[in-house]
Design a protein around this motif. Structure first.
Motif, PDB file in Angstrom:
ATOM      1  N   ASN A  51     -16.503  -9.152 -20.354  1.00  0.00           N
ATOM      2  CA  ASN A  51     -15.362  -9.712 -21.080  1.00  0.00           C
ATOM      3  C   ASN A  51     -14.299 -10.329 -20.182  1.00  0.00           C
ATOM      4  N   LEU A  52     -14.378 -10.116 -18.873  1.00  0.00           N
ATOM      5  CA  LEU A  52     -13.383 -10.674 -17.978  1.00  0.00           C
ATOM      6  C   LEU A  52     -13.579 -12.183 -17.884  1.00  0.00           C
ATOM      7  N   GLU A  53     -12.517 -12.942 -18.110  1.00  0.00           N
ATOM      8  CA  GLU A  53     -12.624 -14.390 -18.195  1.00  0.00           C
ATOM      9  C   GLU A  53     -11.744 -15.094 -17.175  1.00  0.00           C
ATOM     10  N   ARG A  54     -12.098 -16.337 -16.892  1.00  0.00           N
ATOM     11  CA  ARG A  54     -11.258 -17.172 -16.038  1.00  0.00           C
ATOM     12  C   ARG A  54      -9.877 -17.307 -16.681  1.00  0.00           C
ATOM     13  N   ARG A  55      -8.856 -17.256 -15.853  1.00  0.00           N
ATOM     14  CA  ARG A  55      -7.438 -17.332 -16.221  1.00  0.00           C
ATOM     15  C   ARG A  55      -6.864 -15.991 -16.671  1.00  0.00           C
ATOM     16  N   ASP A  56      -7.694 -14.948 -16.812  1.00  0.00           N
ATOM     17  CA  ASP A  56      -7.134 -13.619 -17.081  1.00  0.00           C
ATOM     18  C   ASP A  56      -6.261 -13.199 -15.903  1.00  0.00           C
ATOM     19  N   ILE A  57      -5.154 -12.544 -16.200  1.00  0.00           N
ATOM     20  CA  ILE A  57      -4.320 -11.945 -15.158  1.00  0.00           C
ATOM     21  C   ILE A  57      -4.755 -10.489 -15.024  1.00  0.00           C
ATOM     22  N   VAL A  58      -5.139 -10.095 -13.822  1.00  0.00           N
ATOM     23  CA  VAL A  58      -5.665  -8.748 -13.623  1.00  0.00           C
ATOM     24  C   VAL A  58      -4.811  -7.957 -12.640  1.00  0.00           C
ATOM     25  N   VAL A  59      -4.815  -6.654 -12.830  1.00  0.00           N
ATOM     26  CA  VAL A  59      -4.265  -5.714 -11.863  1.00  0.00           C
ATOM     27  C   VAL A  59      -5.447  -5.052 -11.177  1.00  0.00           C
ATOM     28  N   PHE A  60      -5.455  -5.041  -9.840  1.00  0.00           N
ATOM     29  CA  PHE A  60      -6.547  -4.375  -9.137  1.00  0.00           C
ATOM     30  C   PHE A  60      -5.980  -3.465  -8.060  1.00  0.00           C
ATOM     31  N   GLY A  61      -6.715  -2.395  -7.777  1.00  0.00           N
ATOM     32  CA  GLY A  61      -6.269  -1.395  -6.820  1.00  0.00           C
ATOM     33  C   GLY A  61      -6.995  -1.506  -5.495  1.00  0.00           C
ATOM     34  N   HIS A  62      -6.296  -1.121  -4.426  1.00  0.00           N
ATOM     35  CA  HIS A  62      -6.872  -1.179  -3.081  1.00  0.00           C
ATOM     36  C   HIS A  62      -6.040  -0.310  -2.147  1.00  0.00           C
ATOM     37  N   GLY A  63      -6.500  -0.214  -0.900  1.00  0.00           N
ATOM     38  CA  GLY A  63      -5.763   0.542   0.093  1.00  0.00           C
ATOM     39  C   GLY A  63      -4.778  -0.340   0.845  1.00  0.00           C
ATOM     40  N   ALA A  64      -4.650  -0.128   2.151  1.00  0.00           N
ATOM     41  CA  ALA A  64      -3.725  -0.927   2.950  1.00  0.00           C
ATOM     42  C   ALA A  64      -4.129  -2.397   2.952  1.00  0.00           C
ATOM     43  N   TRP A  66      -7.169  -5.295   1.002  1.00  0.00           N
ATOM     44  CA  TRP A  66      -8.019  -5.411  -0.192  1.00  0.00           C
ATOM     45  C   TRP A  66      -9.371  -4.761   0.026  1.00  0.00           C
ATOM     46  N   ALA A  67      -9.818  -4.696   1.265  1.00  0.00           N
ATOM     47  CA  ALA A  67     -11.133  -4.127   1.558  1.00  0.00           C
ATOM     48  C   ALA A  67     -11.118  -2.598   1.559  1.00  0.00           C
ATOM     49  N   ASP A  68      -9.941  -2.012   1.716  1.00  0.00           N
ATOM     50  CA  ASP A  68      -9.839  -0.548   1.759  1.00  0.00           C
ATOM     51  C   ASP A  68      -9.811   0.020   0.347  1.00  0.00           C
ATOM     52  N   ALA A  69     -10.516   1.122   0.147  1.00  0.00           N
ATOM     53  CA  ALA A  69     -10.574   1.725  -1.185  1.00  0.00           C
ATOM     54  C   ALA A  69      -9.288   2.465  -1.523  1.00  0.00           C
ATOM     55  N   THR A  70      -8.721   3.172  -0.553  1.00  0.00           N
ATOM     56  CA  THR A  70      -7.542   3.997  -0.807  1.00  0.00           C
ATOM     57  C   THR A  70      -6.556   3.919   0.355  1.00  0.00           C
ATOM     58  N   ILE A  71      -5.373   4.467   0.117  1.00  0.00           N
ATOM     59  CA  ILE A  71      -4.332   4.562   1.138  1.00  0.00           C
ATOM     60  C   ILE A  71      -4.466   5.887   1.864  1.00  0.00           C
ATOM     61  N   ASP A  72      -4.420   5.845   3.177  1.00  0.00           N
ATOM     62  CA  ASP A  72      -4.454   7.065   3.977  1.00  0.00           C
ATOM     63  C   ASP A  72      -3.020   7.553   4.159  1.00  0.00           C
ATOM     64  N   GLU A  73      -2.687   8.695   3.580  1.00  0.00           N
ATOM     65  CA  GLU A  73      -1.331   9.243   3.633  1.00  0.00           C
ATOM     66  C   GLU A  73      -1.301  10.468   4.541  1.00  0.00           C
ATOM     67  N   PRO A  74      -0.711  10.350   5.749  1.00  0.00           N
ATOM     68  CA  PRO A  74      -0.715  11.474   6.691  1.00  0.00           C
ATOM     69  C   PRO A  74       0.250  12.599   6.327  1.00  0.00           C
ATOM     70  N   ASN A  75       1.321  12.268   5.592  1.00  0.00           N
ATOM     71  CA  ASN A  75       2.301  13.288   5.225  1.00  0.00           C
ATOM     72  C   ASN A  75       1.744  14.153   4.098  1.00  0.00           C
ATOM     73  N   PRO A  76       1.616  15.475   4.303  1.00  0.00           N
ATOM     74  CA  PRO A  76       0.965  16.322   3.287  1.00  0.00           C
ATOM     75  C   PRO A  76       1.721  16.383   1.963  1.00  0.00           C
ATOM     76  N   VAL A  77       3.052  16.344   2.006  1.00  0.00           N
ATOM     77  CA  VAL A  77       3.829  16.377   0.761  1.00  0.00           C
ATOM     78  C   VAL A  77       3.645  15.068  -0.008  1.00  0.00           C
ATOM     79  N   ALA A  78       3.787  13.950   0.707  1.00  0.00           N
ATOM     80  CA  ALA A  78       3.590  12.645   0.073  1.00  0.00           C
ATOM     81  C   ALA A  78       2.165  12.493  -0.424  1.00  0.00           C
ATOM     82  N   ASN A  79       1.212  13.056   0.318  1.00  0.00           N
ATOM     83  CA  ASN A  79      -0.181  12.982  -0.089  1.00  0.00           C
ATOM     84  C   ASN A  79      -0.408  13.735  -1.397  1.00  0.00           C
ATOM     85  N   ALA A  80       0.245  14.906  -1.529  1.00  0.00           N
ATOM     86  CA  ALA A  80       0.131  15.687  -2.761  1.00  0.00           C
ATOM     87  C   ALA A  80       0.722  14.932  -3.939  1.00  0.00           C
ATOM     88  N   LEU A  81       1.852  14.246  -3.711  1.00  0.00           N
ATOM     89  CA  LEU A  81       2.472  13.465  -4.774  1.00  0.00           C
ATOM     90  C   LEU A  81       1.578  12.296  -5.190  1.00  0.00           C
TER      91      LEU A  81
END
Length: 217
Positions: A51-64, A66-81
């Motif tokens: 169903n995804l079409e040309r001209r659709d506006i999309v939100v996509f997730g990534h890390g630091a 676009w190629a990274d899957a997630t963000i590496d958070e070294p701070n344990p409190v921030a990581n828990a949040l």
């Protein structure tokens, strides 16, 4: 009281992972369609590759990047949040989110530009009324020889399961072809968005008032 809070969190998580998810537009790359600071809802339900079409506006997730899957958070409190944000679908999480417009679907070829400065998809120019601030293309400039305009980029083929995305504010958008413009005849490495990165499609702007469609142009 604790039970009510847990139930509220569970309902919120259910809504943001299956129906709609709120986002704040972080930059001017989609102006004037979406302005910096706009509050919008992304539609999660019913978003699939078919169903995804040309001209659709999309939100996509990534890390630091676009190629990274997630963000590496070294701070344990921030990581828990961030883990809390992952579950609730709102607030800081282990993924950054970017908003762009789908231009190239899997298998498409995309290039710029024809003699009128228009974007080409599968060799044909497309109408883009939402682009109000494009890169310059002076009269007499061309994309297939000499010194190309900064608007130009050579033909790119979109791989299977991926999308080529551009910002509506072409003169100020770090998008799929940001590293390819102005390189006539030179190979480059475009950035694509995989379908598994897509969170949803933009549907409704609820702030600032009055609310309206996030597809405005």
């Amino acid at each position: 009281m604790i039970a009510r809070i847990l139930i509220a969190f569970a309902v919120l998580a259910l809504i943001t992972h299956t129906l709609v998810r709120p986002f704040v537009i972080p930059s001017g790359s989609m102006e004037p369609t979406l302005m910096t600071g706009d509050r919008v809802f992304a539609k999660v339900i019913g978003v699939d590759e078919a169903n995804l079409e040309r001209r659709d506006i999309v939100v996509f997730g990534h890390g630091a990047t676009w190629a990274d899957a997630t963000i590496d958070e070294p701070n344990p409190v921030a990581n828990a949040l961030r883990y809390v944000g992952d579950v609730l679908g709102t607030g800081p999480s282990h993924r950054s989110h970017t908003v762009k417009r789908v231009i190239g679907l899997p298998g498409d070829t995309v290039s710029c530009c024809d003699t009128q400065g228009r974007l080409l998809v599968n060799g044909a120019p497309i109408d883009e009324p939402y682009v109000k601030n494009d890169l310059p293309m002076p009269a007499g400039s061309e994309c297939d020889g000499g010194t190309p305009s900064t608007r130009c980029f050579a033909e790119i083929t979109v791989p299977a399961g991926s999308y080529l995305v551009l910002g509506d504010n072409r003169a100020n958008s770090s998008d799929s072809v940001a590293g390819c413009r102005g390189l006539s005849g030179t190979s480059c490495t475009p950035r694509f968005v995989r379908f598994d990165q897509v969170v949803g499609t933009l549907g409704w702007r609820w702030w600032p008032l009055p609310p309206g469609s996030a597809e405005r142009s």
